[in-house]
Design a protein around this motif. Structure first.
Motif, mmCIF file in Angstrom:
data_model
loop_
_atom_site.group_PDB
_atom_site.id
_atom_site.type_symbol
_atom_site.label_atom_id
_atom_site.label_comp_id
_atom_site.label_asym_id
_atom_site.label_seq_id
_atom_site.Cartn_x
_atom_site.Cartn_y
_atom_site.Cartn_z
ATOM 1 N N GLY A 44 0.784 -1.236 0.000
ATOM 2 C CA GLY A 44 0.000 0.000 0.000
ATOM 3 C C GLY A 44 0.808 1.274 0.000
ATOM 4 N N LYS A 45 2.141 1.169 -0.143
ATOM 5 C CA LYS A 45 3.003 2.352 -0.075
ATOM 6 C C LYS A 45 3.422 2.813 -1.458
ATOM 7 C CE LYS A 45 4.602 1.183 4.490
ATOM 8 N NZ LYS A 45 5.687 0.944 5.399
ATOM 9 N N TRP A 46 3.645 4.134 -1.570
ATOM 10 C CA TRP A 46 4.135 4.712 -2.814
ATOM 11 C C TRP A 46 5.606 4.351 -3.010
ATOM 12 C CZ3 TRP A 46 1.235 6.702 -6.561
ATOM 13 C CH2 TRP A 46 -0.063 7.107 -6.236
ATOM 14 N N SER A 47 5.980 4.122 -4.262
ATOM 15 C CA SER A 47 7.339 3.687 -4.564
ATOM 16 C C SER A 47 7.722 4.078 -5.990
ATOM 17 C CB SER A 47 7.419 2.161 -4.429
ATOM 18 O OG SER A 47 8.703 1.689 -4.742
ATOM 19 N N VAL A 48 9.018 4.066 -6.241
ATOM 20 C CA VAL A 48 9.508 4.193 -7.607
ATOM 21 C C VAL A 48 9.219 2.868 -8.323
ATOM 22 C CG1 VAL A 48 11.235 5.949 -7.081
ATOM 23 C CG2 VAL A 48 11.836 3.526 -6.844
ATOM 24 N N ILE A 49 9.357 2.860 -9.638
ATOM 25 C CA ILE A 49 9.008 1.693 -10.451
ATOM 26 C C ILE A 49 10.237 0.797 -10.618
ATOM 27 C CG2 ILE A 49 8.040 0.934 -12.667
ATOM 28 C CD1 ILE A 49 6.177 2.776 -10.937
ATOM 29 N N GLY A 50 10.040 -0.507 -10.533
ATOM 30 C CA GLY A 50 11.170 -1.405 -10.717
ATOM 31 C C GLY A 50 10.758 -2.852 -10.790
ATOM 32 N N GLY A 51 11.774 -3.707 -11.002
ATOM 33 C CA GLY A 51 11.499 -5.127 -11.068
ATOM 34 C C GLY A 51 12.760 -5.931 -11.323
ATOM 35 N N ILE A 52 12.568 -7.189 -11.616
ATOM 36 C CA ILE A 52 13.651 -8.134 -11.862
ATOM 37 C C ILE A 52 13.760 -8.375 -13.356
ATOM 38 C CG2 ILE A 52 14.437 -10.514 -11.484
ATOM 39 C CD1 ILE A 52 12.851 -10.474 -8.843
ATOM 40 N N PRO A 53 14.972 -8.247 -13.917
ATOM 41 C CA PRO A 53 15.135 -8.551 -15.351
ATOM 42 C C PRO A 53 14.852 -10.026 -15.630
ATOM 43 C CG PRO A 53 17.085 -7.440 -14.483
ATOM 44 C CD PRO A 53 16.220 -7.792 -13.312
ATOM 45 N N ASP A 54 14.304 -10.295 -16.794
ATOM 46 C CA ASP A 54 14.175 -11.664 -17.262
ATOM 47 C C ASP A 54 15.566 -12.186 -17.595
ATOM 48 O OD1 ASP A 54 11.373 -11.613 -17.076
ATOM 49 O OD2 ASP A 54 11.161 -10.847 -19.125
ATOM 50 N N PRO A 55 15.770 -13.508 -17.581
ATOM 51 C CA PRO A 55 17.089 -14.042 -17.931
ATOM 52 C C PRO A 55 17.559 -13.502 -19.289
ATOM 53 C CG PRO A 55 15.725 -15.776 -17.019
ATOM 54 C CD PRO A 55 14.833 -14.570 -17.206
ATOM 55 N N GLY A 56 18.770 -12.938 -19.301
ATOM 56 C CA GLY A 56 19.350 -12.397 -20.526
ATOM 57 C C GLY A 56 18.896 -10.994 -20.888
ATOM 58 N N GLU A 57 17.958 -10.429 -20.160
ATOM 59 C CA GLU A 57 17.437 -9.093 -20.468
ATOM 60 C C GLU A 57 18.387 -8.019 -19.956
ATOM 61 O OE1 GLU A 57 13.124 -6.885 -20.179
ATOM 62 O OE2 GLU A 57 13.799 -7.994 -18.406
ATOM 63 N N GLN A 58 18.674 -7.040 -20.777
ATOM 64 C CA GLN A 58 19.529 -5.928 -20.386
ATOM 65 C C GLN A 58 18.799 -5.026 -19.387
ATOM 66 O OE1 GLN A 58 22.715 -5.445 -21.215
ATOM 67 N NE2 GLN A 58 22.695 -7.360 -22.361
ATOM 68 N N PRO A 59 19.541 -4.381 -18.465
ATOM 69 C CA PRO A 59 18.884 -3.515 -17.471
ATOM 70 C C PRO A 59 18.024 -2.412 -18.087
ATOM 71 C CG PRO A 59 21.133 -3.964 -16.798
ATOM 72 C CD PRO A 59 20.978 -4.528 -18.199
ATOM 73 N N ALA A 60 18.492 -1.746 -19.134
ATOM 74 C CA ALA A 60 17.703 -0.661 -19.735
ATOM 75 C C ALA A 60 16.403 -1.200 -20.332
ATOM 76 C CB ALA A 60 18.520 0.075 -20.792
ATOM 77 N N ALA A 61 16.474 -2.359 -20.977
ATOM 78 C CA ALA A 61 15.267 -2.963 -21.543
ATOM 79 C C ALA A 61 14.302 -3.350 -20.422
ATOM 80 C CB ALA A 61 15.631 -4.181 -22.390
ATOM 81 N N CYS A 62 14.831 -3.838 -19.320
ATOM 82 C CA CYS A 62 13.995 -4.175 -18.166
ATOM 83 C C CYS A 62 13.291 -2.932 -17.635
ATOM 84 C CB CYS A 62 14.843 -4.821 -17.073
ATOM 85 S SG CYS A 62 13.928 -5.171 -15.554
ATOM 86 N N ALA A 63 14.010 -1.817 -17.523
ATOM 87 C CA ALA A 63 13.406 -0.575 -17.024
ATOM 88 C C ALA A 63 12.223 -0.166 -17.904
ATOM 89 C CB ALA A 63 14.446 0.538 -16.967
ATOM 90 N N VAL A 64 12.430 -0.170 -19.209
ATOM 91 C CA VAL A 64 11.376 0.215 -20.155
ATOM 92 C C VAL A 64 10.177 -0.734 -20.027
ATOM 93 C CG1 VAL A 64 10.809 0.375 -22.615
ATOM 94 C CG2 VAL A 64 12.961 1.340 -21.754
#
Length: 157
Positions: A44-64
């Protein structure tokens, strides 16, 4: 953050032991200088957006991908803001993880901010002087992302 299927597969063998995992945080600004936030459905708390990359996924692609999946906003990555090994966390089910977070500053280029999956209760744009109550994790990343000429941050020391 929903647990990806590949983590569930690892957990089937690893049990609750500590897993070292990649994590990506996206600090997204619009043309008005507002930051995109989501109110998490798990706490229930406000947060920045994020997550875990899929195997082999680049960090920038994961962010998008994570930004679009959670908020329906299209963005482009601009720069790496920081790289930080976080403290281990133990979840209510006993699983323990330690994340290596790569935070990326992004610029919104389209879409209308809305809840786009079951990970958020609300999403929205916030002026920097009108942020909701945020954990230090998000506040620090927003601060680092605001500094245009600042180099990538690697250590709190």
């Amino acid at each position: 953050m929903a647990t990806p299927d590949f983590i569930r597969t690892i957990r089937a063998d690893a049990g609750h032991q500590l897993l070292w995992l990649p994590g990506v945080t996206a600090i997204v600004f619009d043309d008005a200088g507002r930051v995109l936030l989501g109110r998490r459905s798990d706490n229930g708390k406000w947060s920045v957006i994020g997550g875990i990359p899929d195997p082999g996924e680049q960090p920038a692609a994961c962010a998008v991908r994570e930004v679009f999946e959670e908020t329906a906003v299209h963005c482009v990555p601009e720069r790496v803001v920081l790289v930080e090994a976080l403290e281990p966390v133990t979840y209510p089910n006993g699983d323990t993880c330690q994340f290596m977070d790569v935070t990326i500053r992004c610029r919104a280029v389209g879409g209308e901010a809305r809840v786009n999956d079951d990970e958020s209760l609300e999403v929205g744009w916030f002026a920097l002087d009108q942020l909701p109550d945020l954990h230090e994790f998000g506040l620090f990343r927003i601060k680092q992302a605001m500094a245009e000429e600042q180099p990538t941050w690697f250590d709190r020391q």
